[in-house]
Design an enzyme around this catalytic site. Structure first.
Site, PDB file in Angstrom:
ATOM      1  N   THR A  27       0.825  -1.209   0.000  1.00 47.93           N
ATOM      2  CA  THR A  27       0.000   0.000   0.000  1.00 47.93           C
ATOM      3  C   THR A  27       0.857   1.255   0.000  1.00 47.93           C
ATOM      4  O   THR A  27       0.404   2.326  -0.408  1.00 47.93           O
ATOM      5  CB  THR A  27      -0.950  -0.008   1.208  1.00 47.93           C
TER       6      THR A  27
ATOM      7  N   TYR B 119       4.056 -11.768   6.193  1.00 47.61           N
ATOM      8  CA  TYR B 119       2.900 -11.293   5.426  1.00 47.61           C
ATOM      9  C   TYR B 119       2.553 -12.353   4.394  1.00 47.61           C
ATOM     10  O   TYR B 119       3.292 -12.563   3.443  1.00 47.61           O
ATOM     11  CB  TYR B 119       3.229  -9.957   4.766  1.00 47.61           C
TER      12      TYR B 119
ATOM     13  N   LYS C 109       0.787 -11.231   9.294  1.00 50.78           N
ATOM     14  CA  LYS C 109      -0.287 -10.480   8.665  1.00 50.78           C
ATOM     15  C   LYS C 109      -0.953 -11.420   7.676  1.00 50.78           C
ATOM     16  O   LYS C 109      -0.356 -11.805   6.670  1.00 50.78           O
ATOM     17  CB  LYS C 109       0.246  -9.231   7.956  1.00 50.78           C
TER      18      LYS C 109
ATOM     19  N   VAL D 214      -4.015  -5.079  10.353  1.00 48.69           N
ATOM     20  CA  VAL D 214      -3.182  -4.184   9.559  1.00 48.69           C
ATOM     21  C   VAL D 214      -4.061  -3.800   8.382  1.00 48.69           C
ATOM     22  O   VAL D 214      -4.218  -4.555   7.429  1.00 48.69           O
ATOM     23  CB  VAL D 214      -1.874  -4.846   9.104  1.00 48.69           C
TER      24      VAL D 214
END
Length: 325
Positions: A55, A143, A171, A211
């Site tokens: 992001t 992640y 995550k 998150v």
């Protein structure tokens, strides 16, 4: 927080995967980076911020830009929020270099995504993540987002990685509640939801927190949902979840960076342009986003032209009270 009803949350409970504000010419807006970080912590009640994740447009920012962004965020909010540096690449040696640079810059932790495109086997993933965790003294959040990277972190691999003393969290954007439950039952990994639509379901199976991307705009709502759930008010948590559904769906009509920056620009907050190969939100998409926000009861100065500043700086986002028209 650690308590009788709250799972272990080593990085805090409410975190935002922050965009990297940019000027219209695509250069990083470092002043905007700091201002957005302050807004997310002070106005949207974030316990932590992840910088230079996907992001944050990490695929198209240089190592030097990542370092400057991280330092700006640490200086702005590092005394009152956890700052996690995204260091994931599909090159183990490059990720190690980024991890060491992040430690020098003052990061409190590292986020490392599954290597993308080259589709490593599980033994390769184990070696990759272990090498990064060995490279610094910082705690690590994995992640797992296979629809982006092409490779899932297998449940058995997560169990093995959890044995590392610095790999503390995952995550999770695998969107497989069964697999997540299986790993949580067998490890001490703190799970953070990485798919906003699954925020409340993930809490129900023991997630530490989120998150989030939509937390740029509705972070206080998500914070309230976490608080309601862990205080036993599941009905209120569900009401917040359902009210935010238009935001969850609308913000992911296309790539999340595009929509997030569009909404930030509408609100007069630091966002700016995206870098190619991404493309800024069209007028049609912006109109749909306004409808999505209105459907969720999110109000703000959304009639502003893109990049138009709000007098006095960043503004808070108002929310309709639950049950109001």
């Amino acid at each position: 927080m650690v308590g009788s009803t709250t799972p272990n949350a080593p990085f805090g409970q409410m975190l935002t995967a922050m965009v990297t504000p940019m000027h219209d010419d695509g250069d990083v807006d470092y002043d905007g980076v700091a201002r957005l970080a302050v807004y997310l912590v002070d106005e949207q009640r974030n316990d932590g911020i992840v910088v230079s994740g996907t992001t944050g447009e990490s695929p198209t920012t240089s190592d030097d830009e990542k370092d400057r962004v991280l330092r700006a965020v640490v200086e702005a909010v590092g005394d009152r929020a956890t700052v996690i540096a995204g260091v994931g690449t599909n090159d183990t040696r490059h990720s190690i270099e980024l991890a060491k640079a992040a430690e020098r810059a003052g990061a409190h932790g590292l986020l490392t995504v599954t290597p993308y495109y080259n589709k490593p086997p599980q033994e390769g993933l184990l070696r990759h993540f272990t090498a990064i965790a060995d490279a610094t003294e910082l705690p690590v959040m994995l992640y797992d987002i296979p629809h982006r990277t092409g490779t899932p972190i297998a449940s058995e691999t997560l169990v093995r990685l959890a044995e590392h003393p610095r790999i503390l969290a995952n995550k999770d954007a695998k969107d497989d509640l069964g697999a997540s439950s299986w790993v949580m039952e067998r490890t001490g990994l703190a799970y953070y939801c990485g798919s906003d639509m699954f925020n409340l379901p993930m809490l129900s199976i023991g997630a530490a927190g989120f998150v989030s991307v939509v937390s740029h705009i509705v972070g206080t709502d998500l914070y309230d949902m976490i608080d309601a759930y862990h205080s036993g008010d599941v009905t209120r948590a569900l009401a917040i979840h359902r009210r935010l559904t238009p935001v969850y769906t609308g913000m992911f009509r296309t790539q999340g960076v595009i929509t997030t920056k569009a909404v930030l620009n509408m609100f007069g907050l630091p966002g700016g342009a995206v870098r190619t190969p991404l493309a800024d939100a069209s007028a049609e998409l912006q109109a749909l986003l306004r409808e999505d926000l209105a459907a969720a009861g999110v109000k703000g100065p959304i009639g502003l032209a893109p990049h138009q500043a709000v007098p006095g700086g960043a503004v808070g986002v108002e929310r309709l009270t639950e049950g109001s028209a």
